[in-house]
Design an enzyme around this catalytic site. Sequence first.
Site, short mmCIF file in Angstrom:
data_model
loop_
_atom_site.label_atom_id
_atom_site.label_comp_id
_atom_site.label_asym_id
_atom_site.label_seq_id
_atom_site.Cartn_x
_atom_site.Cartn_y
_atom_site.Cartn_z
N GLU A 148 0.88 -1.17 0.00
CA GLU A 148 0.00 0.00 0.00
C GLU A 148 0.91 1.21 0.00
OE1 GLU A 148 -1.50 3.08 0.72
OE2 GLU A 148 -2.17 2.52 2.73
N CYS A 193 -2.66 8.57 3.24
CA CYS A 193 -2.67 8.08 1.86
C CYS A 193 -3.99 8.38 1.18
CB CYS A 193 -2.43 6.57 1.85
SG CYS A 193 -0.89 6.07 2.62
#
Length: 462
Positions: free
Chosen positions: A235, A269
């Site tokens: 990720e 993020c």
Amino acid sequence: MSGTISTVDPATGQPIASYDAWDAVRIETAVDRAHAASRAWALVPVAERAVRAAELARVLREYKASLADLAVREMGKPVGEAEGEVEKSALTAEYYARQGPGILADEPVTAIEGADAWVAYEPVGLVLAVMPWNFPVWQVMRFAIPSLVAGNGVLLKHASNVMGGALALQDLFIEAGFPEHLVTALVVADADVPDVTARLIEDDRVAAVTLTGSNRAGAAVGAAAGRAAKKSVLELGGSDAFVVLDDADIEAAAAAAVRARFTNSGQSCVCAKRFIVAEAVADAFTAAFVRGVEELRIGDPRDRSTQVGPLARDDLRAAIARQVEESVAAGARLLTGGKPLPGDGWFFQPTVLSGTGPGMQAFDEETFGPLAAVTVARDDDDAVRLAGATSFGLGLSVWTADTARGVALARRVTTGAAFVNAVVASDPRLPFGGTKRSGYGRELATAGIREFTNTRTYWVAR
């Protein structure tokens, strides 16, 4: 190898604590113990593992204040958000305590003549987790909880600036009844991390690896996992688009945009970073957005009225300053903010740039801090073009009065998640992960607990 790891309060710049980094012998001992613990844990029935997850939820809530305080002190997270992070982790533990055994149950395959067949989801073993600092509790828990319920062990290489939190989480799992050494926090000096990580991935006792972090780190970990033929989940961040169409509720969209960009002081993020607004409503949206940004309360993250705290490190503040300066030099217009705040700590003014687009740093790069880039789209096709003009592909948020129109637009932009009239967020009931340079693999929900299992076929002839 070895040395000292020091943590620093980003709100004041003052040191908090120091930790002796482990040498090769201590790391080897830790890996051996973790491997033995994971092998024993794999034999524990899944129903019993789920009971431990339920207890973990209770323990997380019991220690919510102290865990939140560590996040505030070590990375500057506003205290209300820090407490919310712990509560979200507890809810995730409860989710997997309830749903994990069913998700992992054997799946019969019928209509096979002459045989009984089924699919089983079995533990893979010890999983190395390289985790970031920006959500020091949640990032660990969203991986570790499903992995443990699936029967695996965890080697945690947490970010050095949240080392106190990493060690506290290790103790928390023991408090919840998980076996000692099943979750092991490694204390590795920053200079040693690349070599230690590479060696651990090559180690036969380590079955798989997951990383949340930068593209540079992800490329190294993904390559090492590929050479070792081991499962990996990456990720790697994002540059999410927040698309406002010409029929959207502008005030609602602008208010949501402020939350979407400046949660965690912009250090997420899935924070929206590029605001792509239909030409017909661009002026109204931008005015409302800037007004909301200028009303944000900046200050001490210990103060419950604070909405934006410091950046976690001074180099992150310098990176945001560079992105602002270079974007303005390339033609962007500074609407508000744009400067580091004077005084102690690593604070940066919440900032909005307009007139941005491809070729500008604030549009092309991941901006990991309180910086928003506004771009005007001529129509829906142009909005699709601009939203897709990125190497990242984590999340997308679309705002419109016509939800079918929003979904249709979202289907034309490649991301791991698409939200219509809502801010992008993770939820234990839904898979989470990215596409393109935002990585691969999924956390959470059914996909997340099965990522680190061996999907095994059984065929028993009659």
